[in-house]
Design a protein around this motif. Structure first.
Motif, short mmCIF file in Angstrom:
data_model
loop_
_atom_site.label_atom_id
_atom_site.label_comp_id
_atom_site.label_asym_id
_atom_site.label_seq_id
_atom_site.Cartn_x
_atom_site.Cartn_y
_atom_site.Cartn_z
N PHE A 198 41.94 38.20 30.97
CA PHE A 198 42.44 37.73 32.26
C PHE A 198 41.69 36.47 32.71
O PHE A 198 41.66 36.15 33.89
N ASP A 199 41.11 35.78 31.79
CA ASP A 199 40.34 34.57 32.08
C ASP A 199 41.19 33.54 32.83
O ASP A 199 42.29 33.21 32.41
N GLY A 200 40.69 33.08 33.97
CA GLY A 200 41.40 32.04 34.72
C GLY A 200 42.56 32.53 35.56
O GLY A 200 43.34 31.71 36.06
N CYS A 201 42.67 33.86 35.74
CA CYS A 201 43.72 34.39 36.64
C CYS A 201 43.20 34.28 38.07
O CYS A 201 42.76 35.26 38.68
N SER A 202 43.26 33.09 38.60
CA SER A 202 42.56 32.75 39.85
C SER A 202 43.15 33.39 41.09
O SER A 202 42.51 33.41 42.14
N ASN A 203 44.37 33.95 41.01
CA ASN A 203 44.99 34.60 42.16
C ASN A 203 44.97 36.12 42.06
O ASN A 203 45.50 36.81 42.94
N LEU A 204 44.35 36.65 41.01
CA LEU A 204 44.28 38.10 40.84
C LEU A 204 43.31 38.69 41.86
O LEU A 204 42.11 38.42 41.83
N ARG A 205 43.84 39.51 42.78
CA ARG A 205 43.04 40.03 43.89
C ARG A 205 42.42 41.39 43.60
O ARG A 205 41.33 41.71 44.09
N ASP A 206 43.11 42.18 42.83
CA ASP A 206 42.63 43.54 42.61
C ASP A 206 43.14 44.04 41.27
O ASP A 206 44.25 43.72 40.86
N ILE A 207 42.29 44.82 40.60
CA ILE A 207 42.73 45.46 39.36
C ILE A 207 42.03 46.81 39.26
O ILE A 207 40.83 46.93 39.52
N ASN A 208 42.82 47.81 38.95
CA ASN A 208 42.29 49.15 38.79
C ASN A 208 42.00 49.37 37.31
O ASN A 208 42.90 49.59 36.52
N ILE A 209 40.72 49.31 36.96
CA ILE A 209 40.34 49.52 35.56
C ILE A 209 40.33 51.02 35.31
O ILE A 209 39.57 51.76 35.93
N PRO A 210 41.20 51.51 34.41
CA PRO A 210 41.32 52.96 34.22
C PRO A 210 40.08 53.59 33.59
O PRO A 210 39.29 52.92 32.92
N GLU A 211 39.92 54.89 33.82
CA GLU A 211 38.77 55.64 33.30
C GLU A 211 38.71 55.64 31.78
O GLU A 211 37.66 55.85 31.19
N SER A 212 39.84 55.39 31.13
CA SER A 212 39.89 55.41 29.67
C SER A 212 39.21 54.21 29.03
O SER A 212 38.88 54.23 27.84
N VAL A 213 38.95 53.15 29.80
CA VAL A 213 38.35 51.93 29.25
C VAL A 213 36.88 52.17 28.88
O VAL A 213 36.11 52.72 29.68
N THR A 214 36.52 51.74 27.67
CA THR A 214 35.14 51.88 27.21
C THR A 214 34.44 50.54 27.01
O THR A 214 33.22 50.49 26.94
#
Length: 359
Positions: A198-214
């Protein structure tokens, strides 16, 4: 001389002959324009001279106009909403599934079909939608399992994306430089967020990183300037270099209790960052991890950390105090350089190596 006067001076037969010659000599488009502009006179003519052939001509013209309008409407509708199968290129995976390899259409809203030529669409190929700058919204098929590297990179108008539940990895550069992207919903089982995803996604306000991510890769959210708060789930064990670098709107970060490594410059230049909770599981904090975080007031370094690397807290100009745990043996070069508000620091006896200009 007007058409009404011609009717008065000539016989009915002459009128019919004159009109027949005009229709024959003029193109269809001229007939439409002439009759449209002279409707009042045509009405008068109908009252004075009843001509079945003239009525037939009117019906033909009206029919032509209706057909033309209908065809034009259908074309306009297709451009706005339809995503034709022929607008996609794909590869046959020889197992009843297909990989989308490209998009040749020009729609702003795209719905990727569940099937193409009776093959289930399970993969979006590398760079498949790269630089589709007109694309605003895309709906991914539910049976999708893989989104490959750079699949939607440089889609400068893309505003939202929902990642289906069967996708397990967001690969390198997948949404890189999508500067209009505001909303990302990850529905399911993603375990890996790749480099510069998501490099350079300058308007991204929120992201829910799921529990499955390691794992969160290098530059994964680099320069996401609108991100405000981040929670790293407990499943994550490693945060890559520059993963959240230059996220200027972040004020608070909570790191899950199983993270062991914070990469170099991982949270550097987060100018709004005020608080960050580092769990006891952390054993390594990389070079420049918090460099330039000018709003950071205090931070607790856990006992599990044994080294404070070069530039780790450099230019944290609001930092007033810090306690270095007893297990630390090294304080790197300029580790606290430029911390102008730092009034006290306690260095334990365990420290045996101090770099140049540490404070």
């Amino acid at each position: 001389m007007t058409e009404s006067e011609e009717v008065t001076e000539t016989s009915t037969a002459e009128v019919e002959e004159t009109e027949t010659e005009e229709v024959t000599e003029a193109p269809d488009t001229e007939v439409v324009e002439a009759e449209s502009s002279e409707e009042p006179e045509a009405a008068s003519e109908t009252e004075e001279v009843e001509e079945p052939e003239a009525a037939g001509e009117t019906e033909d013209v009206e029919t032509t106009e209706v057909i033309a309008e209908t065809e034009e409407f259908e074309v306009t509708s297709e451009e706005k909403t339809a995503t034709a199968a022929e607008d996609f290129t794909y590869e046959d995976n020889d197992d009843g599934t297909a990989t989308i390899t490209g998009y040749t259409g020009s729609d702003t809203e795209v719905v990727i079909p569940e099937q193409i030529d009776e093959k289930s669409v399970t993969r979006i190929g590398e760079d498949a939608f790269e630089e589709c700058i007109q694309l605003i919204d895309v709906k991914l098929p539910n049976n999708l399992t893989n989104i490959e590297a750079g699949a939607f990179s440089n889609c400068l108008s893309l505003q939202s994306i929902t990642i289906p539940e069967n996708v397990t990895s967001i690969e390198d550069y997948t949404f890189s430089q999508d500067s209009s992207l505001k909303e990302v919903e990850i529905l399911g089982k993603v375990t890996n967020i790749g480099r510069s995803a998501f490099d350079g996604c300058s308007n991204l306000r929120d992201i829910n990183i799921p529990e499955s991510v390691t794992y969160i890769g290098q530059d994964a959210f680099n320069e996401c300037n609108s991100l405000e708060n981040i929670t790293i789930p407990e499943g994550v064990t490693s945060i890559g270099d520059s993963a959240f670098r230059a996220c200027g709107s972040i004020t608070n970060v909570i790191i899950g209790k199983n993270v062991r490594e914070i990469g170099g410059f991982a949270f550097s230049e987060c100018l709004g960052l005020e608080t960050i909770v580092i769990p006891e599981s952390i054993i390594s904090i990389g070079k420049g991890a918090f460099e330039g975080d000018r709003s950071l007031i205090n931070i607790a370094i856990p006992d599990s950390v044994t080294s404070i690397e070069d530039d780790t807290f450099r230019w944290c100009s609001s930092l007033t105090s810090i306690e270095i745990p007893n297990n630390v043996t090294k304080i790197g070069e300029e580790a606290f350089g430029g911390c102008n508000s730092l009034t006290s620091i306690k260095i334990p006896a365990s420290v045996t190596n101090i770099g140049e200009y540490p404070f």
